[in-house]
Structure formats: structure tokens, C-alpha cells
Motif scaffolding. Structure first.
Motif, PDB file in Angstrom:
ATOM      1  N   PRO A 120       0.802  -1.215   0.000  1.00 20.41           N
ATOM      2  CA  PRO A 120       0.000   0.000   0.000  1.00 20.41           C
ATOM      3  C   PRO A 120       0.840   1.273   0.000  1.00 20.41           C
ATOM      4  O   PRO A 120       1.817   1.393   0.731  1.00 20.41           O
ATOM      5  N   HIS A 167      -5.518  -5.763  -7.691  1.00 22.66           N
ATOM      6  CA  HIS A 167      -5.594  -4.406  -7.145  1.00 22.66           C
ATOM      7  C   HIS A 167      -6.470  -4.418  -5.899  1.00 22.66           C
ATOM      8  O   HIS A 167      -7.593  -4.916  -5.912  1.00 22.66           O
ATOM      9  N   ARG A 168      -5.954  -3.826  -4.814  1.00 21.45           N
ATOM     10  CA  ARG A 168      -6.747  -3.588  -3.609  1.00 21.45           C
ATOM     11  C   ARG A 168      -6.535  -2.144  -3.182  1.00 21.45           C
ATOM     12  O   ARG A 168      -5.418  -1.627  -3.284  1.00 21.45           O
ATOM     13  N   ASP A 169      -7.603  -1.496  -2.668  1.00 14.77           N
ATOM     14  CA  ASP A 169      -7.462  -0.111  -2.272  1.00 14.77           C
ATOM     15  C   ASP A 169      -8.236   0.182  -0.995  1.00 14.77           C
ATOM     16  O   ASP A 169      -8.947  -0.681  -0.457  1.00 14.77           O
ATOM     17  N   ASP A 184     -11.247  -4.854  -4.555  1.00 19.60           N
ATOM     18  CA  ASP A 184     -10.367  -6.017  -4.617  1.00 19.60           C
ATOM     19  C   ASP A 184     -10.682  -6.733  -5.924  1.00 19.60           C
ATOM     20  O   ASP A 184     -11.654  -7.478  -6.016  1.00 19.60           O
ATOM     21  N   MET A 239      -8.190   4.505 -11.084  1.00 16.76           N
ATOM     22  CA  MET A 239      -8.333   4.914  -9.702  1.00 16.76           C
ATOM     23  C   MET A 239      -8.139   6.418  -9.601  1.00 16.76           C
ATOM     24  O   MET A 239      -7.129   6.953 -10.060  1.00 16.76           O
ATOM     25  N   HIS A 287      -3.470   2.252  -2.314  1.00 14.28           N
ATOM     26  CA  HIS A 287      -3.744   0.975  -2.986  1.00 14.28           C
ATOM     27  C   HIS A 287      -2.497   0.119  -3.020  1.00 14.28           C
ATOM     28  O   HIS A 287      -1.379   0.579  -2.748  1.00 14.28           O
ATOM     29  N   GLU A 305      -0.721  -3.326  -5.445  1.00 19.31           N
ATOM     30  CA  GLU A 305      -0.790  -4.085  -6.694  1.00 19.31           C
ATOM     31  C   GLU A 305       0.172  -5.263  -6.608  1.00 19.31           C
ATOM     32  O   GLU A 305       1.362  -5.077  -6.369  1.00 19.31           O
ATOM     33  N   PHE A 356     -12.868   4.445  -7.648  1.00 15.86           N
ATOM     34  CA  PHE A 356     -12.244   3.358  -8.403  1.00 15.86           C
ATOM     35  C   PHE A 356     -13.238   2.804  -9.411  1.00 15.86           C
ATOM     36  O   PHE A 356     -14.423   2.639  -9.103  1.00 15.86           O
ATOM     37  N   VAL A 359      -5.754  -0.153   3.409  1.00 13.92           N
ATOM     38  CA  VAL A 359      -5.899  -1.169   2.372  1.00 13.92           C
ATOM     39  C   VAL A 359      -5.966  -2.527   3.047  1.00 13.92           C
ATOM     40  O   VAL A 359      -4.986  -2.955   3.670  1.00 13.92           O
TER      41      VAL A 359
END
Length: 316
Positions: free
Chosen positions: A73, A92-94, A99, A110, A118, A120, A149, A293
Motif C-alpha cells: 500500500p 488491485h486492492r485499495d 479487490d 483509480m 492501494h 498491486e 475506483f 488497504v
């Protein structure tokens, strides 16, 4: 896939296109990224003499190579990140709770706005990865908007004999991407078949640039191969493309960006104070501005130290 340089250069910039058609090459520079094991990217934008193309203010090309990408993150402000994979898959997570798994031909967009974080990660063990990471600077009136997003798995295409251009941002001729934009621009992946000679419609008030990612392509008389960015200036209504053996490229363009910008690390702002405040908020783990995140047990990338000079804009 973001700017993870532990000693990022100060990039003060003002995009002020002089106008008119040009054909100028800008070489990419190799940048090893801390926090990603065994990964090196080719940084195409920003350049000292070309900080922006329209609102496009950052472009890294990564791969093709087999690599285990693990980007913990990290924050963004004042921009939109555009992730465009050419090969391989990216998770991708934010801090909004997104997710998703991103595949070639799909777009992750984003919007950082006032602040977002986020991560990656590549999917699988050292997969073949080839991707572009781009940033779009938000105009002054939208620079502090709420973060967001979007993932777009189906995108429209402009087609002509021997040519297909997938429009992932903005508009190309009559073809318009569903992705949210805040300034007039275009981003398209262009595939030209072997032996083809084709034309793309352009807006003459846009400045444009082309990055070839596979093959060799003749672009309005200039031969382009993977590596450098061909800057085309403004004033063009069409772009002629020819290739003997097939090629793939990315077309970027937009209205010349009017705002003074200061870019440092993963922040885009208008002043030293704005950048310094964003860094302080990230380092203090401000839960309101950047959030959390999920899935990383609090692990994150710390911000580098600010340089010992005041960050100020400069003209192109």
C-alpha cells in the motif's frame, strides 16, 4: 506499478505547448523500483522538456519479463492512475474496499483526488508481465475530489482496414470510453496488422504522442520501435500508420494542460505546502485522508524524505 523510487526526483512542471506539428523523440530512462523484487521499468513521462502530454503526466512501461510484483500500500493525491496490462494479471486492492483482478484488455482507473491508497500484486509465481502505468493530472477544480475506483472489462474500439484501436480513456473520433475523465483527452491501444496502411482521426487542438510497445511502426513518416516516445505536437487531423510485420502502440493525447504542477513521489499538487502536507498525512497514518488497504496487516510503503529545497513549478 507506481512511483516507488526511494529518492524521487522533484518534478515541477508547467505544460504549455508551443503549438504546431512536430516529430520529436524522447528516450525512456531505466528506473529500478524499490519494493518490487527484480523489476525495472522504462520511465517515459515526465521528461524535463515534456512534463505532460495533455493531462497525461506519468508513463512507465514494465516488461515483458517474468517477475513477482509486490507493491505494498502507498498513497496518491491529485491524479488518476490508469493501469493497462498487455500481458499477465494484476490484483488491485485499495482503501475504498476494491479487490479486483485485472487482465489484458481491461482498465483499472483509480481517482486519487484528496487521497487514496492501494496495492498491486502480480497473480501467480513469477508470471510473464507486460504493462503500462499512467497518471492523469486532475485539473485544479477537481484535484481534491473524493477518491474513486472503476474497472472496465469491456471497452469500445475504433476500427479501420488493418487497424483496431481500443479506447481506454477519452475519445478517438466517434468512439468514447466509459471511463471517467476530467479533462478532454484520449488514450488508446492501437494494433496494426502486417502490411497495413491506416489512418486515425485526431483532434487538431490536442497534442499527441505515440509509444510503440511491439514491432516497428511508421507514424506519419517517422519510424518508431519500442522504447522512445514520439511527440507529435498539435495541429494534426489524422495520423497515418504503416507496418510491414505488424505492430502495437499506445496513442496518448489531450488539450495542453494549463495548470502549474508539482509532482513528487506519488503526489501531484500545485505547491510545496500541498505536497508536504500529503506526505505528513501519509507518514502519520491519517485514517481519514488515505484509509486502510485490507489484507496487508498494516504493511505499507513509507514516504521518502522531502528534498532540502522548496518545490516550485517550472515551465516546459
Amino acid at each position: 506499478m507506481s512511483n516507488l523510487d526511494p529518492s524521487p526526483a522533484v518534478t515541477p512542471c508547467r505544460s504549455a505547448a508551443e503549438g504546431g506539428q512536430v516529430a520529436e523523440f524522447f528516450d525512456a530512462r531505466a528506473v529500478p523500483l524499490g519494493g518490487i523484487r527484480g523489476i525495472e521499468v522504462e520511465r517515459v513521462l515526465p521528461q524535463r522538456r515534456l512534463p505532460t502530454v495533455g493531462a497525461w503526466c506519468f508513463l512507465d512501461r514494465f516488461g515483458p519479463q517474468r517477475a513477482d510484483m509486490r507493491v505494498l500500500p502507498h498513497p496518491h493525491t491529485g491524479l488518476q492512475t490508469v493501469t493497462w496490462p498487455l500481458a499477465g494479471e494484476i490484483r488491485h486492492r485499495d482503501s475504498l474496499g476494491s479487490d479486483v483482478l485485472l487482465r489484458p484488455g481491461q482498465l483499472n482507473l483509480m481517482t486519487g483526488g484528496r487521497g487514496i491508497a492501494h496495492s498491486e500484486f502480480s497473480a501467480g509465481d513469477r508470471p510473464l508481465l507486460h504493462a503500462l502505468q499512467l497518471w492523469v493530472a486532475l485539473p485544479a477544480g477537481q484535484a481534491g475530489i473524493e477518491p474513486g475506483f472503476e474497472q472496465h472489462t469491456e471497452l469500445p474500439a475504433f476500427q479501420a482496414d488493418g487497424l483496431r484501436a481500443t479506447v481506454f480513456m477519452g475519445a478517438l473520433g466517434p468512439v468514447v470510453s466509459p471511463a471517467t475523465t476530467h479533462t478532454p483527452l484520449v488514450g488508446a491501444e492501437v494494433e496494426v496488422t502486417a502490411g497495413a496502411a491506416a489512418h486515425l482521426p485526431l483532434r487538431p487542438d490536442f497534442e499527441h504522442a505515440v509509444l510503440v510497445v511491439e514491432g516497428e511502426l511508421e507514424v506519419s513518416g517517422s519510424t518508431v520501435t519500442p522504447g522512445p516516445l514520439l511527440y507529435l505536437g498539435t495541429g494534426r487531423e489524422t495520423l497515418s500508420l504503416r507496418t510491414a510485420h505488424g505492430a502495437r502502440a499506445v496513442l496518448l493525447g489531450g488539450l495542453p494542460f494549463p495548470d502549474d504542477l508539482v509532482m513528487w513521489w506519488n503526489f501531484v499538487g500545485r505547491s510545496h505546502e500541498e505536497i508536504a502536507a500529503a506526505r505528513e498525512d501519509w507518514e502519520s497514518d491519517d485514517p481519514v485522508r488515505f484509509g486502510l488497504v485490507p489484507g496487508h496487516d498494516g504493511a505499507r510503503i513509507p514516504a521518502p524524505e522531502l528534498p532540502g529545497v522548496r518545490l516550485t513549478p517550472r515551465r516546459r
